[in-house]
Design an enzyme around this catalytic site. Structure first.
Site, short mmCIF file in Angstrom:
data_model
loop_
_atom_site.label_atom_id
_atom_site.label_comp_id
_atom_site.label_asym_id
_atom_site.label_seq_id
_atom_site.Cartn_x
_atom_site.Cartn_y
_atom_site.Cartn_z
N ASP A 95 0.82 -1.21 0.00
CA ASP A 95 0.00 0.00 0.00
C ASP A 95 0.86 1.27 0.00
O ASP A 95 2.03 1.25 0.38
CB ASP A 95 -0.87 0.05 1.27
CG ASP A 95 -2.01 -0.95 1.24
OD1 ASP A 95 -2.05 -1.80 0.34
OD2 ASP A 95 -2.86 -0.86 2.15
N ASP A 96 0.23 2.36 -0.39
CA ASP A 96 0.70 3.74 -0.17
C ASP A 96 1.73 4.26 -1.17
O ASP A 96 2.19 5.38 -1.03
CB ASP A 96 1.27 3.96 1.25
CG ASP A 96 0.19 3.86 2.31
OD1 ASP A 96 -0.98 3.56 1.98
OD2 ASP A 96 0.52 4.08 3.50
N HIS A 139 -6.07 3.00 -3.74
CA HIS A 139 -6.10 3.14 -2.28
C HIS A 139 -6.57 4.55 -1.93
O HIS A 139 -5.94 5.23 -1.14
CB HIS A 139 -4.66 2.87 -1.79
CG HIS A 139 -4.48 2.72 -0.32
ND1 HIS A 139 -5.30 1.95 0.47
CD2 HIS A 139 -3.53 3.23 0.51
CE1 HIS A 139 -4.85 1.99 1.73
NE2 HIS A 139 -3.79 2.78 1.78
N HIS A 181 3.99 -2.02 3.08
CA HIS A 181 3.94 -0.65 2.55
C HIS A 181 5.22 -0.36 1.76
O HIS A 181 6.31 -0.34 2.35
CB HIS A 181 3.77 0.35 3.70
CG HIS A 181 2.44 0.22 4.39
ND1 HIS A 181 2.19 -0.75 5.34
CD2 HIS A 181 1.28 0.91 4.22
CE1 HIS A 181 0.93 -0.65 5.75
NE2 HIS A 181 0.35 0.35 5.08
ZN LIG Z 1 -2.55 3.28 3.37
#
Ligand SMILES: [Zn+2]
Length: 243
Positions: free
Chosen positions: A62-63, A113, A213
């Site tokens: 993610d991210d 996301h 992440h």
């Molecule tokens: Zn996130």
């Protein structure tokens, strides 16, 4: 003589086309996990059982995309011929379109996301929906050049959503992806600390969706440790593919 792993890698390369050679002892990607977005609202915690076999792991990041760290994550995955799913933040994909595209070109699945990474359950419903929509539009524009109607995977920031948002995602050919194995690498602790936590989680969960992440520098160190551990445990990598 070529190993079976190498032959499998070549078979996969013929389809997806990223030009790199896997190590002879590469972990590899064992299969695609098709997510039927017409019928499936979501997978992972809070949704019906996924149908993963013993030892099957889905890797998610993610991210990103983040210039300082995502390329290193991609290199590590490529060396092991491992495909993952990257849930990108819309505004980051917009700011780093070449890197977003590089993720896709590496054979990975790209999901969104949100656009801003705000906690969507605290926003007015219209604003929250708009953030989700802008999120997948920004990501898809960066990765594919357009935001045509297509099967898509979505992960909400902090997993915070509302029934309205889940319906909204589903109406737009999307499925929500949660996690059941989260070693909390977002804390930014030294990789060995997070790794011990991850090992303890794997002792309890022999299958599922790992959340990492790709914007975290320590995760660049953690990832090879995880992939080695998966080899030791004879775990298999499965990649999500929305359809
Ligand atoms: Zn996130």
């Amino acid at each position: 003589m070529r190993s079976i792993a190498a032959l499998l890698s070549i078979a996969w390369l013929a389809g997806a086309a990223p030009a790199y050679a896997c190590g002879a002892d590469a972990l590899n990607t064992s299969r695609e996990f098709k997510v039927a977005t017409k019928d499936v609202r979501g997978i992972g915690q809070g949704y019906p059982a996924m149908g993963l076999a013993h030892g099957e792991i889905i890797l998610t990041f993610d991210d990103g995309p983040m210039p300082g760290t995502t390329p290193a994550i991609l290199d590590i995955l490529a060396k092991e011929c491992v495909r993952a799913t990257f849930f990108m933040i819309g505004k980051r994909a917009e700011a780093n379109p070449a890197l977003a595209k590089r993720v896709r070109d590496g054979g990975h699945t790209v999901g969104s996301h949100s656009y801003s990474h705000r906690e969507l359950n605290g926003l007015p419903a219209d604003e929250a929906r708009d953030d989700v929509q802008r999120g997948y539009e920004a990501v898809e524009k960066a990765v594919y050049g357009n935001a045509a109607d297509r099967p898509r995977l979505v992960r909400f920031p902090e997993f915070k959503s509302t029934p309205d948002l889940v319906s909204f995602v589903h109406q737009h050919h999307g499925a929500v992806v949660n996690t059941n194995i989260s070693p909390a690498d977002w804390r930014g602790q030294p990789a060995n600390v997070t790794f011990e936590r991850l090992r303890a989680l794997l002792d309890r969960q022999d299958r599922g969706i790992i959340l990492l992440h790709d914007k975290q520098p320590e995760t660049v160190k953690l990832l090879p440790m995880l992939l080695d551990e998966m080899k030791k445990r004879k775990m298999k990598v499965v990649v999500l593919v929305p359809e």
